[in-house]
Enzyme design. Structure first.
Site, mmCIF file in Angstrom:
data_model
loop_
_atom_site.group_PDB
_atom_site.id
_atom_site.type_symbol
_atom_site.label_atom_id
_atom_site.label_comp_id
_atom_site.label_asym_id
_atom_site.label_seq_id
_atom_site.Cartn_x
_atom_site.Cartn_y
_atom_site.Cartn_z
ATOM 1 N N HIS A 1 0.831 -1.212 0.000
ATOM 2 C CA HIS A 1 0.000 0.000 0.000
ATOM 3 C C HIS A 1 0.862 1.256 0.000
ATOM 4 O O HIS A 1 1.863 1.344 0.693
ATOM 5 C CB HIS A 1 -1.060 0.001 1.094
ATOM 6 C CG HIS A 1 -0.578 0.076 2.507
ATOM 7 N ND1 HIS A 1 -0.294 1.265 3.126
ATOM 8 C CD2 HIS A 1 -0.345 -0.890 3.424
ATOM 9 C CE1 HIS A 1 0.079 1.024 4.381
ATOM 10 N NE2 HIS A 1 0.067 -0.279 4.586
ATOM 11 N N ASP B 1 5.835 0.850 7.080
ATOM 12 C CA ASP B 1 4.410 0.679 6.774
ATOM 13 C C ASP B 1 3.964 1.765 5.823
ATOM 14 O O ASP B 1 3.502 2.809 6.261
ATOM 15 C CB ASP B 1 3.618 0.718 8.086
ATOM 16 C CG ASP B 1 2.170 0.358 7.908
ATOM 17 O OD1 ASP B 1 1.809 -0.126 6.835
ATOM 18 O OD2 ASP B 1 1.389 0.553 8.858
ATOM 19 N N GLU C 1 -5.073 2.099 2.376
ATOM 20 C CA GLU C 1 -5.199 0.872 3.180
ATOM 21 C C GLU C 1 -5.507 1.240 4.628
ATOM 22 O O GLU C 1 -6.356 0.634 5.280
ATOM 23 C CB GLU C 1 -3.884 0.077 3.109
ATOM 24 C CG GLU C 1 -3.935 -1.283 3.815
ATOM 25 C CD GLU C 1 -3.557 -1.245 5.283
ATOM 26 O OE1 GLU C 1 -3.839 -2.229 5.993
ATOM 27 O OE2 GLU C 1 -2.992 -0.226 5.745
ATOM 28 N N GLU C 2 -4.809 2.269 5.115
ATOM 29 C CA GLU C 2 -4.898 2.591 6.544
ATOM 30 C C GLU C 2 -6.292 3.044 6.958
ATOM 31 O O GLU C 2 -6.716 2.807 8.080
ATOM 32 C CB GLU C 2 -3.865 3.667 6.918
ATOM 33 C CG GLU C 2 -2.407 3.268 6.683
ATOM 34 C CD GLU C 2 -1.920 2.156 7.612
ATOM 35 O OE1 GLU C 2 -2.725 1.655 8.426
ATOM 36 O OE2 GLU C 2 -0.730 1.788 7.516
ATOM 37 N N ASP D 1 3.402 -6.214 3.517
ATOM 38 C CA ASP D 1 2.944 -5.130 4.386
ATOM 39 C C ASP D 1 3.136 -5.493 5.849
ATOM 40 O O ASP D 1 2.204 -5.450 6.644
ATOM 41 C CB ASP D 1 1.468 -4.793 4.105
ATOM 42 C CG ASP D 1 0.983 -3.631 4.972
ATOM 43 O OD1 ASP D 1 1.823 -2.803 5.385
ATOM 44 O OD2 ASP D 1 -0.226 -3.545 5.235
ATOM 45 N N HIS E 1 2.759 2.916 13.051
ATOM 46 C CA HIS E 1 1.838 4.057 13.177
ATOM 47 C C HIS E 1 2.348 5.128 14.151
ATOM 48 O O HIS E 1 1.554 5.834 14.761
ATOM 49 C CB HIS E 1 0.440 3.589 13.619
ATOM 50 C CG HIS E 1 -0.222 2.659 12.637
ATOM 51 N ND1 HIS E 1 -1.469 2.101 12.873
ATOM 52 C CD2 HIS E 1 0.179 2.180 11.431
ATOM 53 C CE1 HIS E 1 -1.800 1.326 11.855
ATOM 54 N NE2 HIS E 1 -0.810 1.348 10.964
HETATM 55 ZN ZN LIG Z 1 0.488 -1.327 6.333
#
Ligand SMILES: [Zn+2]
Length: 446
Positions: free
Chosen positions: A265, A277, A310-311, A338, A409
């Protein structure tokens, strides 16, 4: 090591693609170079943001420069959520500020904030079992720690508080939700991530605090259960932003209509630069297809899909599945990178029983890279799981995620966390797996 996009593009354009007679050695650093370029020149790429648009332009330009036979984008409409200022302070009896971040999708507070006492639970389940009189007009605090593990299996045990905590708290009359960060870092920063609302339940603000702040707040509540807290949160959301999936293909020489989909992603959270990520995944799948083409056209088409948003809840993946519904039976296999950039340690499939002997053939290619055989119940990856649910066979090249949730994140998801040697091992595994599948005629469905 390339330092910017320009030298990369120049070097790619100036070095002629290989002839069969004189194959160029693989650029083993290509996945890292692409990840460096994306995370440096674009940086954060929250869906719907200017960074998101810049990443779509970056991906299009680089897929073209890498010699993909076809490159295109597919538009979709997506919510665009923006984090504003956030402040959380204990008002009494021990006044002090705590380190927090808004959860993705959260509404804000009124401008002067929410003042309330707190009720603490050790899990989402404990909150769900609570009575309204315990919770009404209070701020709910879910204080559940996450433990480290290689496969990421602990994430599912804690992420429910982030995803559904605000709905369950509001159902019982709470004014706001605070969770201990879903992550394994002991550093003083908070992990964001998507939360959701239920249209039938009032929307309340939802934030995460860092692990040390969660421990601090728990100590305060043990000494002073009547403690008062103030939350001020400023967020914005529009529903009709535009984003894109970016797609590049290496056309198959013998079976061009059969698609081997490898994905990652393109979007990221806004706090870091999305290196783990999922910048690493983007670099890996782009490099995989480009380097396979250097060795000669594969028999089947290799389609690289860089999914948008995606998130925010697999928004790009669902748009892709809808747009390609009629050709999903031509997707012979799908897989996604991912889960950061740790070494791949296990290979799993989700194949029909007749094609399992071919899984063993791929495994033989992977064993020299210290990759062990897994099971036949592979996840495939978050975006690819949407295709899997529609019957597309998947595989997982499973990365060691022991440290992944230290950075996940957070503002600390940056390029320096990637070990170039580990990423090279990933690239070799992706090339071997993708090349084996794209040069076979095996039907993985039956
Ligand atoms: Zn991810």
């Amino acid at each position: 090591m390339m330092k910017s996009l320009k030298p990369l593009l120049l070097s790619l354009l100036l070095s002629p693609l290989l002839s069969q007679a004189n194959p160029k050695p693989f650029n083993e650093q290509l996945a890292y170079q692409l990840t460096e370029s994306l995370t440096t020149e674009v940086g954060p790429r929250l869906a719907g943001s200017p960074g998101d648009r810049a990443s779509v332009a970056w991906a299009t330009k680089n897929l073209q420069a890498l010699g993909f036979d076809k490159v295109w984008t597919e538009e979709f409409v997506t919510p665009y959520w923006q984090r504003g200022q956030a402040r959380l302070e204990i008002l009494s009896p021990y006044p002090q500020a705590l380190v927090l971040t808004a959860l993705g999708g959260s509404v804000g507070t009124p401008a002067n904030g929410i003042d309330a006492s707190i009720v603490m639970f050790d899990s989402l389940e404990a909150l769900i079992a609570a009575k309204p009189e315990q919770v009404k007009d209070k701020i709910v605090f879910i204080n559940k720690a996450m433990t480290k593990d290689k496969s990421g299996s602990q994430y599912g045990k804690v992420v429910g508080a982030r995803a559904k905590g605000a709905v369950e708290a509001a159902r019982l009359g709470a004014k706001a939700l605070i969770i201990r960060s879903v992550g394994t870092s002991s550093n003083r920063f908070a992990h964001t991530g998507k939360m959701t609302y239920d249209p039938a339940v009032p929307k309340i603000p939802a934030v995460a605090i860092s692990a040390p702040d969660a421990q601090q707040l728990a100590r305060v509540l043990t000494k002073a259960p009547e403690a008062k807290i103030k939350l001020q949160l400023d967020t914005h959301q529009t529903e009709d932003a535009v984003s894109h999936n970016v797609i590049g293909e290496i056309t198959g020489s013998e079976r061009p209509d059969e698609i081997v989909l490898i994905g990652a992603h393109l979007d990221s959270w806004d706090q870091g630069t999305g290196a783990l990520d999922d910048g690493a995944g983007v670099g890996l799948v782009m490099a995989t297809a480009a380097l396979i083409k250097q060795q000669g056209q594969p028999k089947r088409t290799i389609r690289v899909v860089l999914f948008g948003n995606e998130e925010g809840g697999l928004v790009g993946a669902r748009a892709y599945a809808a747009k390609h519904a009629k050709e999903l039976d031509k997707h012979v296999l799908a897989s996604e990178s991912d889960f950061g950039a740790g070494r791949i340690w296990q290979f799993s499939t989700k194949f029909g029983p007749k094609s399992l002997p071919f899984a063993a053939e791929i495994q033989r290619e992977l064993t020299p890279l210290q990759i062990k055989p897994g099971n036949n119940d592979a996840f495939g990856g978050p975006d690819v799981s949407v295709l899997k649910a529609l019957g597309v066979p998947v595989v997982s090249l499973e990365q060691d995620g022991s440290d992944y949730f230290d950075y996940h994140h957070t503002p600390n998801d940056t390029l320096d966390k990637i070990d170039p040697a580990a990423l090279q091992q990933n690239l070799q595994a992706w090339i071997r797996m993708t090349s084996a599948v794209a040069n076979s005629t095996v039907d993985f469905r039956q």
